[in-house]
Design a protein around this motif. Structure first.
Motif, PDB file in Angstrom:
ATOM      1  N   ILE A  13     -22.388 -10.194  31.724  1.00  0.00           N
ATOM      2  CA  ILE A  13     -23.122 -11.439  31.972  1.00  0.00           C
ATOM      3  C   ILE A  13     -24.252 -11.203  32.975  1.00  0.00           C
ATOM      4  CG2 ILE A  13     -21.799 -12.485  33.847  1.00  0.00           C
ATOM      5  CD1 ILE A  13     -21.992 -15.104  32.178  1.00  0.00           C
ATOM      6  N   ARG A  15     -26.073  -8.737  32.877  1.00  0.00           N
ATOM      7  CA  ARG A  15     -27.155  -8.181  32.034  1.00  0.00           C
ATOM      8  C   ARG A  15     -27.741  -9.264  31.127  1.00  0.00           C
ATOM      9  NH1 ARG A  15     -23.187  -3.993  31.387  1.00  0.00           N
ATOM     10  NH2 ARG A  15     -22.826  -4.728  29.271  1.00  0.00           N
ATOM     11  N   LYS A  16     -27.320 -10.509  31.341  1.00  0.00           N
ATOM     12  CA  LYS A  16     -27.851 -11.687  30.638  1.00  0.00           C
ATOM     13  C   LYS A  16     -27.512 -11.720  29.150  1.00  0.00           C
ATOM     14  CE  LYS A  16     -30.100 -13.033  34.348  1.00  0.00           C
ATOM     15  NZ  LYS A  16     -29.458 -13.837  35.310  1.00  0.00           N
ATOM     16  N   HIS A  17     -26.315 -11.266  28.803  1.00  0.00           N
ATOM     17  CA  HIS A  17     -25.888 -11.383  27.410  1.00  0.00           C
ATOM     18  C   HIS A  17     -25.577 -12.847  27.122  1.00  0.00           C
ATOM     19  CE1 HIS A  17     -23.760 -10.900  23.651  1.00  0.00           C
ATOM     20  NE2 HIS A  17     -24.292  -9.699  23.587  1.00  0.00           N
ATOM     21  N   PRO A  18     -26.096 -13.429  26.029  1.00  0.00           N
ATOM     22  CA  PRO A  18     -25.971 -14.866  25.795  1.00  0.00           C
ATOM     23  C   PRO A  18     -24.630 -15.335  25.221  1.00  0.00           C
ATOM     24  CG  PRO A  18     -27.242 -13.880  24.044  1.00  0.00           C
ATOM     25  CD  PRO A  18     -26.980 -12.789  25.057  1.00  0.00           C
ATOM     26  N   ALA A  48     -22.788 -18.847  35.246  1.00  0.00           N
ATOM     27  CA  ALA A  48     -23.563 -19.410  34.140  1.00  0.00           C
ATOM     28  C   ALA A  48     -22.965 -20.747  33.719  1.00  0.00           C
ATOM     29  CB  ALA A  48     -23.563 -18.448  32.959  1.00  0.00           C
ATOM     30  N   ASP A  63     -27.490 -21.427  30.270  1.00  0.00           N
ATOM     31  CA  ASP A  63     -28.268 -21.126  31.462  1.00  0.00           C
ATOM     32  C   ASP A  63     -27.472 -20.162  32.348  1.00  0.00           C
ATOM     33  OD1 ASP A  63     -30.822 -22.869  32.648  1.00  0.00           O
ATOM     34  OD2 ASP A  63     -29.771 -21.656  34.126  1.00  0.00           O
ATOM     35  N   PHE A  64     -28.154 -19.184  32.913  1.00  0.00           N
ATOM     36  CA  PHE A  64     -27.483 -18.209  33.774  1.00  0.00           C
ATOM     37  C   PHE A  64     -27.475 -18.680  35.224  1.00  0.00           C
ATOM     38  CE2 PHE A  64     -28.402 -15.688  30.042  1.00  0.00           C
ATOM     39  CZ  PHE A  64     -27.194 -15.026  29.871  1.00  0.00           C
ATOM     40  N   SER A  65     -27.087 -19.933  35.413  1.00  0.00           N
ATOM     41  CA  SER A  65     -26.909 -20.525  36.736  1.00  0.00           C
ATOM     42  C   SER A  65     -26.033 -21.757  36.561  1.00  0.00           C
ATOM     43  CB  SER A  65     -28.257 -20.909  37.352  1.00  0.00           C
ATOM     44  OG  SER A  65     -28.864 -21.940  36.610  1.00  0.00           O
TER      45      SER A  65
END
Length: 91
Positions: A13, A15-18, A48, A63-65
């Protein structure tokens, strides 16, 4: 505040995997069914906000937040996408 799901590992996560696959979940706060959730590390840090659904892809990241997903959220997302494309001169 949304229910929380907890990850076994948080490296993917970061690494921003959706997507979060069901096998990557360690536990959930409660029995979940088609709803918004916060995705958390073991130490309960929110990494996220996503949409939980039973299946092999358990969470689709929005969203990653930590976010509240409401009409304002979507309006802002659509406006940012429009402005981005406008600056590319594709309209």
């Amino acid at each position: 505040m949304y229910p929380k799901v907890y990850l076994k590992k948080k490296d993917f996560i970061l690494r921003k995997h959706p997507w979060i696959f069901s096998g990557a979940l360690k536990k959930t706060d409660e029995k979940l069914n088609n709803q918004l959730v916060y995705v958390c590390s073991d130490d309960e840090k929110i990494l996220a906000t996503g949409y939980y659904q039973n299946g092999s892809i358990a969470v689709k990241i929005l969203d990653f937040s930590e976010q509240i997903i409401d009409q304002n959220y979507w309006n802002e997302k659509i406006n940012k996408a429009f402005l981005y494309r406008k600056n590319l001169n594709i309209f």
